[in-house]
Design a protein around this motif. Structure first.
Motif, mmCIF file in Angstrom:
data_model
loop_
_atom_site.group_PDB
_atom_site.id
_atom_site.type_symbol
_atom_site.label_atom_id
_atom_site.label_comp_id
_atom_site.label_asym_id
_atom_site.label_seq_id
_atom_site.Cartn_x
_atom_site.Cartn_y
_atom_site.Cartn_z
ATOM 1 N N PRO A 3 0.827 -1.222 0.000
ATOM 2 C CA PRO A 3 0.000 0.000 0.000
ATOM 3 C C PRO A 3 0.852 1.259 0.000
ATOM 4 O O PRO A 3 1.917 1.302 0.617
ATOM 5 C CB PRO A 3 -0.820 -0.133 1.286
ATOM 6 C CG PRO A 3 -0.036 -1.062 2.150
ATOM 7 C CD PRO A 3 0.657 -2.012 1.223
ATOM 8 N N ASN A 4 0.362 2.259 -0.684
ATOM 9 C CA ASN A 4 1.097 3.527 -0.795
ATOM 10 C C ASN A 4 0.114 4.616 -1.206
ATOM 11 O O ASN A 4 -0.988 4.344 -1.669
ATOM 12 C CB ASN A 4 2.223 3.406 -1.822
ATOM 13 C CG ASN A 4 3.202 4.560 -1.728
ATOM 14 O OD1 ASN A 4 3.217 5.285 -0.741
ATOM 15 N ND2 ASN A 4 4.013 4.733 -2.744
ATOM 16 N N THR A 5 0.538 5.851 -1.032
ATOM 17 C CA THR A 5 -0.284 6.983 -1.467
ATOM 18 C C THR A 5 0.322 7.602 -2.717
ATOM 19 O O THR A 5 1.547 7.562 -2.916
ATOM 20 C CB THR A 5 -0.381 8.056 -0.375
ATOM 21 O OG1 THR A 5 0.938 8.516 -0.043
ATOM 22 C CG2 THR A 5 -1.052 7.505 0.860
ATOM 23 N N ILE A 6 -0.507 8.167 -3.538
ATOM 24 C CA ILE A 6 -0.059 8.867 -4.739
ATOM 25 C C ILE A 6 -0.836 10.164 -4.864
ATOM 26 O O ILE A 6 -1.877 10.343 -4.233
ATOM 27 C CB ILE A 6 -0.247 8.020 -6.019
ATOM 28 C CG1 ILE A 6 -1.737 7.705 -6.221
ATOM 29 C CG2 ILE A 6 0.581 6.758 -5.976
ATOM 30 C CD1 ILE A 6 -2.045 7.108 -7.580
ATOM 31 N N VAL A 7 -0.301 11.059 -5.677
ATOM 32 C CA VAL A 7 -1.015 12.277 -6.041
ATOM 33 C C VAL A 7 -1.352 12.167 -7.528
ATOM 34 O O VAL A 7 -0.453 12.163 -8.371
ATOM 35 C CB VAL A 7 -0.189 13.545 -5.761
ATOM 36 C CG1 VAL A 7 -0.964 14.781 -6.183
ATOM 37 C CG2 VAL A 7 0.182 13.626 -4.290
ATOM 38 N N ASP A 8 -2.606 12.059 -7.830
ATOM 39 C CA ASP A 8 -3.074 11.910 -9.211
ATOM 40 C C ASP A 8 -3.332 13.298 -9.785
ATOM 41 O O ASP A 8 -4.282 13.978 -9.389
ATOM 42 C CB ASP A 8 -4.340 11.062 -9.250
ATOM 43 C CG ASP A 8 -4.728 10.679 -10.670
ATOM 44 O OD1 ASP A 8 -4.184 11.286 -11.610
ATOM 45 O OD2 ASP A 8 -5.571 9.777 -10.839
ATOM 46 N N TYR A 9 -2.472 13.705 -10.740
ATOM 47 C CA TYR A 9 -2.619 15.030 -11.350
ATOM 48 C C TYR A 9 -3.468 14.991 -12.613
ATOM 49 O O TYR A 9 -3.816 16.039 -13.151
ATOM 50 C CB TYR A 9 -1.247 15.611 -11.684
ATOM 51 C CG TYR A 9 -0.433 15.949 -10.459
ATOM 52 C CD1 TYR A 9 -0.637 17.148 -9.778
ATOM 53 C CD2 TYR A 9 0.526 15.071 -9.975
ATOM 54 C CE1 TYR A 9 0.100 17.463 -8.649
ATOM 55 C CE2 TYR A 9 1.272 15.379 -8.843
ATOM 56 C CZ TYR A 9 1.048 16.575 -8.190
ATOM 57 O OH TYR A 9 1.780 16.885 -7.067
ATOM 58 N N ASP A 10 -3.774 13.794 -13.090
ATOM 59 C CA ASP A 10 -4.561 13.686 -14.317
ATOM 60 C C ASP A 10 -6.057 13.722 -14.040
ATOM 61 O O ASP A 10 -6.837 14.113 -14.902
ATOM 62 C CB ASP A 10 -4.212 12.388 -15.052
ATOM 63 C CG ASP A 10 -2.788 12.401 -15.561
ATOM 64 O OD1 ASP A 10 -2.311 13.499 -15.910
ATOM 65 O OD2 ASP A 10 -2.150 11.336 -15.600
ATOM 66 N N GLU A 11 -6.452 13.328 -12.839
ATOM 67 C CA GLU A 11 -7.875 13.188 -12.548
ATOM 68 C C GLU A 11 -8.601 14.520 -12.638
ATOM 69 O O GLU A 11 -9.701 14.609 -13.168
ATOM 70 C CB GLU A 11 -8.047 12.586 -11.156
ATOM 71 C CG GLU A 11 -9.496 12.282 -10.811
ATOM 72 C CD GLU A 11 -9.612 11.507 -9.515
ATOM 73 O OE1 GLU A 11 -10.342 11.962 -8.629
ATOM 74 O OE2 GLU A 11 -8.965 10.441 -9.409
ATOM 75 N N GLN A 12 -7.991 15.589 -12.113
ATOM 76 C CA GLN A 12 -8.630 16.905 -12.141
ATOM 77 C C GLN A 12 -7.781 17.904 -12.918
ATOM 78 O O GLN A 12 -7.649 19.054 -12.529
ATOM 79 C CB GLN A 12 -8.881 17.407 -10.718
ATOM 80 C CG GLN A 12 -9.917 16.606 -9.967
ATOM 81 C CD GLN A 12 -10.410 17.309 -8.729
ATOM 82 O OE1 GLN A 12 -10.523 18.529 -8.692
ATOM 83 N NE2 GLN A 12 -10.709 16.549 -7.702
ATOM 84 N N LYS A 13 -7.175 17.452 -14.011
ATOM 85 C CA LYS A 13 -6.404 18.344 -14.868
ATOM 86 C C LYS A 13 -7.359 18.962 -15.877
ATOM 87 O O LYS A 13 -7.541 18.474 -16.993
ATOM 88 C CB LYS A 13 -5.280 17.592 -15.566
ATOM 89 C CG LYS A 13 -4.089 18.465 -15.898
ATOM 90 C CD LYS A 13 -2.839 17.644 -16.115
ATOM 91 C CE LYS A 13 -1.595 18.487 -15.971
ATOM 92 N NZ LYS A 13 -0.363 17.712 -16.135
ATOM 93 N N THR A 14 -7.980 20.039 -15.490
ATOM 94 C CA THR A 14 -9.007 20.684 -16.304
ATOM 95 C C THR A 14 -8.380 21.498 -17.428
ATOM 96 O O THR A 14 -7.169 21.745 -17.441
ATOM 97 C CB THR A 14 -9.875 21.598 -15.429
ATOM 98 O OG1 THR A 14 -9.018 22.549 -14.774
ATOM 99 C CG2 THR A 14 -10.602 20.795 -14.374
ATOM 100 N N ILE A 15 -9.229 21.932 -18.357
ATOM 101 C CA ILE A 15 -8.744 22.762 -19.459
ATOM 102 C C ILE A 15 -8.166 24.061 -18.919
ATOM 103 O O ILE A 15 -7.134 24.543 -19.383
ATOM 104 C CB ILE A 15 -9.888 23.035 -20.462
ATOM 105 C CG1 ILE A 15 -10.355 21.719 -21.098
ATOM 106 C CG2 ILE A 15 -9.448 24.021 -21.532
ATOM 107 C CD1 ILE A 15 -11.540 21.879 -22.031
#
Length: 750
Positions: free
Chosen positions: A559-571
């Motif tokens: 288990p680990n944590t990540i920061v997802d920058y694609d999920e809320q990468k808006t225009i």
């Protein structure tokens, strides 16, 4: 003036009265090397333009060597300096008409941003251009940079002061030569016959004709010969007089040095000097050095040119509202311009602009126009790009976004599902209600553990099922809590564990009922593994499969944590967010729940198969209703979960959907399986009594007959008697409701 140099002898030169007429351009060849060349004047203009910040200029030249060579030198030097573009290069023809000047102004206006105009032209052409500007109603639009032909003269701008205001002009440094005015004003046709052009000058200066064969046809007045320069005409010492004198002395010094070297002991011109070539004389001229007529040194550089020394003027309005030329600087190999003393048309305080394109705004790059390095289009660095330099944009790193003015990148803010978010409030509220209800049910069952209803429910599996329901509610808080390694580990464990425990217990129950009644159709012998201990063992085995899968998952992918920058990468990058979450993909979530869903589906199948069991027998029908409702909940969950995978609110929607689905599943099981029993235990304790015990044979026979009697009358077997099953486990044995049950089949009584 030549007599002042007593040691220099100049050969007498005589001119025939029929000497060929020379063009205006060649009349200055004699002293052109003493006057600073066009390249120096052009260089001074280039330096002025750069100091004023102008990058887009036009040029006007009088047709001929003076204007064309001047513009050519300026164009070449501006290219070498860089940063200066020529918008238009116009030429005024010989003997121009009024329309030629008007056409030139209209052409200049085609490039509105090019306000600065370099003008290498004669006095007449300067006046023509200024007049055309006034006729076009463009007073104050153009910013004139005039060559030495304009200088500080008043004649080119006579009655055109308003058009010329702000003009910056150049004039070689000069001094008025003492004695020359007296000499020149004393010249007459009688005492100056040696100059073959003097007669032509006389006619031009006094606007008359000397002879009938004169070329002047615009006047019929004859010259008397008694006219006097300065009295009968305007006179102003020509600024290049000192250069003419210095040119003569330069030649004299060169000849004197040449004579000393080639004819040291020979008076006059010796044969070696007569046979000397022009290159030899040129070498002596370039090596000449002396104090000139104005007191300044006369020297020549490696190209044979005298040093450039210019005064810079600007035509300005004075306090008395009378415009005049004001010295604003000088150019002696380097520019010295006093910018604070400059004045501009229409009272502009700042230096006017003359550029092809306005500077781009912050965050915009320049897209050059091909062939015009000073012209560009401004393009915004869009998306996640920032302005790297003035001509290019670059993409920010994946975890960065451009700052508001797009000059650099800044970290993308990191968010998570907050407790106060509407996406979290609803599932948390449902979970808290569910936890309270579950604890209440569990406490009630513990308190009334030995009552008939609790014992009839299968106490062991009931507590296991309540534990699973409790964990289904608890997972809501783990899904909303701030992700870290511990939270992520607990999510993996409990995400599917609560459902697994619940449906493992229900599957064990439904499977037990199914086996009992299926075997009861064939024999009255009780099936194996229906005791409470066996049921717990079966349920535990099913749960261990889930736990084993989680352990394998831990081993393969800790288990680990990540920061997802694609999920809320808006225009819009300003709305971009990095989502802090556990390193669990959508597929892994479904796989974690997959085993529990398999148990749920299997339990539903058994619930369908046992649907004909009497409704008061071992909760068969409540379990069936529970599973049908749960299947509907999870069938709605799947499309919502995957349908929002591309949404900017994916984290919130999926987390809320998952937690609400689990809460609803737990609530359905809790409500249908336990709330009726709790209601009876608390509000109708009189119904919570022991029912009459029956043998397994009687139970199975009763259930079997009940199943058969549920068929249509015409489908019953021949000889089957009408059977009535009255089984009420909550009935009071002393009440009227307590009845004996008789099952008759083939005249048999049980």
């Amino acid at each position: 003036m030549l007599r002042e140099e007593s040691d220099i002898t100049i050969p007498q030169i005589s001119y025939a009265s029929t000497a060929p007429e020379l063009s205006d351009d060649r009349r200055y060849d004699f002293f052109s090397r003493v006057v600073p060349p066009d390249s120096f004047q052009a260089q001074a203009m280039v330096d002025i333009i750069r100091a004023l910040g102008w990058t887009y200029v036009s040029t006007i030249a009088s047709e001929g060597s003076y204007g064309e060579k001047g513009v050519e030198a300026f164009t070449q030097l501006s290219k070498e300096a860089g940063g200066i573009c020529i918008a238009q290069s116009l030429k005024i023809p010989h003997n121009p008409k009024l329309e030629d000047y008007d056409k030139a102004i209209q052409q200049l206006l085609e490039t509105q941003h090019s306000r600065a105009v370099i003008i290498f032209a004669s006095e007449e052409d300067i006046r023509g251009v200024l007049n055309a500007t006034k006729r076009a109603n463009q007073v104050g639009h153009f910013l004139w940079i005039g060559s030495d032909s304009w200088g500080a003269k008043s004649s080119p701008i006579h009655q055109l002061d308003d058009v010329a205001v702000g003009a910056v002009t150049i004039l070689p440094k000069r001094s008025s030569i003492e004695g020359f005015d007296e000499y020149f004003t004393g010249l007459t046709l009688e005492n100056n016959r040696r100059n073959v052009w003097f007669a032509e000058f006389w006619e031009e200066n006094f606007d008359c004709r000397l002879l009938s064969a004169s070329k002047r046809e615009d006047t019929s007045r004859k010259c008397t010969g008694k006219e006097r320069i300065g009295n009968d005409s305007k006179y102003e010492q020509e600024g290049k007089v000192q250069f003419v004198i210095d040119a003569v002395y330069a030649m004299a010094h060169a000849l004197h040095s040449m004579h000393k070297d080639l004819c040291p002991d020979h008076p006059g011109v010796c044969p070696q000097m007569e046979s000397a070539e022009g290159k030899t004389l040129l070498k002596y001229i370039r090596n000449t050095s002396f104090n000139g007529s104005a007191g300044t040194s006369v020297v020549f550089n490696k190209n044979g040119d005298a040093p450039g020394r210019y005064d810079l003027f600007q035509f300005q309005m004075t306090n008395s509202s009378t415009p005049e030329y004001k010295v604003v600087g000088q150019w002696v190999e380097n520019l010295q311009l006093r910018l604070e003393e400059l004045q501009w048309p229409d009272g502009e305080q700042e230096v006017p602009i003359s550029v092809c394109s306005l500077p781009c705004k912050t965050g915009e790059r320049k897209k050059r126009v091909k062939g015009m390095p000073c012209c560009w289009h401004c393009e915004l660095c869009d998306g996640y790009q920032y302005q790297y330099d003035e001509t290019s944009c670059r993409l920010c790193a994946y975890n960065m976004r451009p700052n508001p003015n797009r000059t650099a990148c800044q970290p993308i803010p990191i968010v998570k599902l907050e407790w106060h978010s509407p996406w979290a409030i609803i599932p948390v509220f449902l979970a808290m209600l569910g936890i309270i209800a579950t604890i209440f049910v569990m406490a009630t069952f513990v308190r009334y553990n030995d009552t008939p209803i609790v014992r009839a429910s299968g106490r062991e599996l009931s507590y296991v099922l309540l534990t699973g329901i409790f964990l289904c509610y608890i997972i809501t808080f783990l899904m909303i809590a701030k992700p870290d390694v511990a939270v992520c580990a607990f999510r993996r464990i409990f995400l599917g564990l609560g459902m697994c425990i619940s449906y493992a217990a229900l599957l064990t129950k439904t499977n037990r009922i199914y086996r009992i009644f299926e075997q009861g159709k064939q024999t009255v012998t009780a099936p194996r593994f229906i005791s409470p201990t066996s049921q717990i063992a079966i349920t535990s085995s099913l749960i261990c499969v889930q736990l084993l899968g989680v352990l394998v998952w831990f081993a393969v992918d800790p288990p680990n944590t990540i920061v997802d920058y694609d999920e809320q990468k808006t225009i819009n990058p300003m709305l971009a967010r990095g989502v802090l979450k556990c390193d669990i993909t959508d597929l892994q979530i479904i796989c974690s729940l997959g085993y529990s869903i398999l148990l749920m589906v299997t339990c539903t199948i058994y619930a369908i198969k046992t649907r004909d069991v009497p409704e008061d027998f071992n909760e068969a029908k409540p379990i069936g209703f529970t599973m049908y409702t749960t299947c509907i909940v999870w069938l709605a969950f799947i499309p919502i979960f995957f349908g929002t995978a591309q949404s900017a609110e994916k984290l919130y929607i999926q987390t809320t959907t998952l937690t609400i689905s689990m809460n609803l599943s737990a609530s359905v099981a809790l409500g249908m399986l336990y709330m009726p029993k709790v209601y009876i235990i608390i509000f109708h304790p009189e119904m919570n009594v022991q029912k009459r015990k029956r043998s397994f044979k009687a139970v199975v026979t009763a259930a079997t007959m009940s199943s058969r009697l549920s068929q249509k009358p015409n489908e019953r077997p021949n000889g089957e008697a009408k059977t009535e099953l009255c089984e009420n486990p909550a009935a009071d044995p002393m009440s009227q409701a307590t009845k004996k049950t008789y099952v008759s089949y083939n005249n048999l009584r049980i």
